[in-house]
Design a protein around this motif. Structure first.
Motif, short mmCIF file in Angstrom:
data_model
loop_
_atom_site.label_atom_id
_atom_site.label_comp_id
_atom_site.label_asym_id
_atom_site.label_seq_id
_atom_site.Cartn_x
_atom_site.Cartn_y
_atom_site.Cartn_z
N ASN A 1 102.73 70.55 2.30
CA ASN A 1 101.81 71.55 2.81
C ASN A 1 102.51 72.90 2.72
O ASN A 1 103.67 73.01 3.13
N ILE A 2 101.82 73.89 2.20
CA ILE A 2 102.36 75.24 2.15
C ILE A 2 101.37 76.15 2.84
O ILE A 2 100.19 76.16 2.51
N LYS A 3 101.86 76.89 3.83
CA LYS A 3 100.98 77.82 4.53
C LYS A 3 101.65 79.19 4.56
O LYS A 3 102.86 79.31 4.52
N GLU A 4 100.81 80.21 4.64
CA GLU A 4 101.29 81.57 4.67
C GLU A 4 100.92 82.20 6.00
O GLU A 4 99.79 82.10 6.46
N THR A 5 101.90 82.84 6.61
CA THR A 5 101.66 83.63 7.81
C THR A 5 101.89 85.09 7.44
O THR A 5 102.24 85.40 6.29
N ALA A 6 101.74 85.98 8.40
CA ALA A 6 101.95 87.40 8.13
C ALA A 6 103.40 87.69 7.75
O ALA A 6 103.68 88.59 6.97
N ASP A 7 104.34 86.87 8.26
CA ASP A 7 105.76 87.14 8.07
C ASP A 7 106.48 86.20 7.11
O ASP A 7 107.61 86.47 6.72
N ALA A 8 105.86 85.05 6.77
CA ALA A 8 106.60 84.05 5.98
C ALA A 8 105.66 83.06 5.31
O ALA A 8 104.47 82.99 5.62
N PHE A 9 106.24 82.29 4.39
CA PHE A 9 105.60 81.11 3.84
C PHE A 9 106.32 79.92 4.49
O PHE A 9 107.53 79.94 4.66
N ILE A 10 105.57 78.88 4.84
CA ILE A 10 106.14 77.68 5.45
C ILE A 10 105.83 76.50 4.54
O ILE A 10 104.68 76.24 4.21
N VAL A 11 106.89 75.80 4.13
CA VAL A 11 106.75 74.58 3.31
C VAL A 11 107.07 73.41 4.21
O VAL A 11 108.15 73.35 4.81
N GLU A 12 106.13 72.48 4.35
CA GLU A 12 106.33 71.28 5.16
C GLU A 12 106.16 70.05 4.27
O GLU A 12 105.21 69.96 3.51
N MET A 13 107.12 69.13 4.39
CA MET A 13 107.11 67.92 3.57
C MET A 13 107.33 66.71 4.47
O MET A 13 108.28 66.68 5.25
N ALA A 14 106.45 65.73 4.37
CA ALA A 14 106.57 64.51 5.17
C ALA A 14 107.48 63.52 4.43
O ALA A 14 107.11 62.99 3.39
N VAL A 15 108.68 63.32 4.98
CA VAL A 15 109.66 62.41 4.38
C VAL A 15 110.38 61.63 5.48
O VAL A 15 111.55 61.86 5.75
N PRO A 16 109.67 60.70 6.12
CA PRO A 16 110.29 59.94 7.22
C PRO A 16 111.35 58.98 6.71
O PRO A 16 111.36 58.59 5.54
N GLN B 1 102.58 91.54 6.19
CA GLN B 1 101.25 92.03 6.49
C GLN B 1 101.31 92.95 7.71
O GLN B 1 101.88 92.60 8.74
N LYS B 2 100.77 94.13 7.56
CA LYS B 2 100.79 95.10 8.66
C LYS B 2 99.52 94.92 9.48
O LYS B 2 98.46 94.57 8.96
N PRO B 3 99.62 95.19 10.80
CA PRO B 3 98.42 95.04 11.65
C PRO B 3 97.38 96.09 11.30
O PRO B 3 97.69 97.16 10.78
N ILE B 4 96.15 95.75 11.60
CA ILE B 4 95.03 96.66 11.34
C ILE B 4 95.18 97.86 12.26
O ILE B 4 95.50 97.74 13.44
N ARG B 5 94.95 99.04 11.72
CA ARG B 5 94.99 100.26 12.53
C ARG B 5 93.77 101.10 12.21
O ARG B 5 93.26 101.08 11.10
N SER B 6 93.32 101.80 13.19
CA SER B 6 92.16 102.67 13.01
C SER B 6 92.62 104.04 12.51
O SER B 6 93.67 104.55 12.91
#
Length: 158
Positions: free
Chosen positions: A55-70, A149-154
């Motif tokens: 699973n790869i997800k993107e947040t405002a500050d990073a990409f997160i790679v998660e792998m299930a390997v029990p 990603q910068k926060p929304i500003r008016s």
């Protein structure tokens, strides 16, 4: 109306219904190679382990790679980065020997995989972190400051 034929710009007609019920060699080969292979061809022959899902997800500050390997240890993993390519691999060897009065039973197996990912240039590869907890390998790929990603500003209209 079901017997309409497309006429090419050259104006020549060809019989498109000729041998419609008989597949051509090209169609037959395409059918064979485009099928999903049986799991015996896509799994590790020694252990039945298939390539782990990611699973790869993107947040405002990073990409997160998660792998299930029990079932592995932290020391089983090799995580490398070379020229913006992230490589995650493991090799493990299991041996079990049981001696009884009338017999000796010895079993062994090997498991390995390697996954590679081309990283975007926005990743700050000096600050990559990884942890392994409860069978989940998690790798945080922080973004460079300019890519966050910068926060929304008016904006006030003057």
């Amino acid at each position: 109306m079901s017997n309409l034929v497309n006429v090419p710009k050259s104006g020549s007609l060809s019989n498109s219904n000729l041998n419609q019920n008989f597949p051509t060699l090209s169609n037959w080969l395409d059918d064979i190679f485009n099928r999903d292979l049986p799991s015996v061809f896509t799994s590790n022959f020694n252990t039945g382990i298939t390539l782990p899902k990611v699973n790869i997800k993107e947040t405002a500050d990073a990409f997160i790679v998660e792998m299930a390997v029990p079932g592995l240890k932290k020391s089983d993993f090799h995580i490398d980065i070379d020229n913006q390519v992230l490589s995650i691999s493991t090799k493990s060897k299991v041996e079990n020997e049981q001696k009884e009065e009338n017999y000796t039973r010895r079993e062994f197996g090997y498991a390995s995989f390697k996954r590679t990912f081309t990283l975007p240039e926005s990743v700050n590869d000096d600050k990559i972190n990884a942890n392994y907890n409860d069978g989940i390998l998690s790798i945080e790929l922080p973004k460079k400051e300019e890519a966050k990603q910068k926060p929304i500003r008016s904006i006030k209209i003057s």
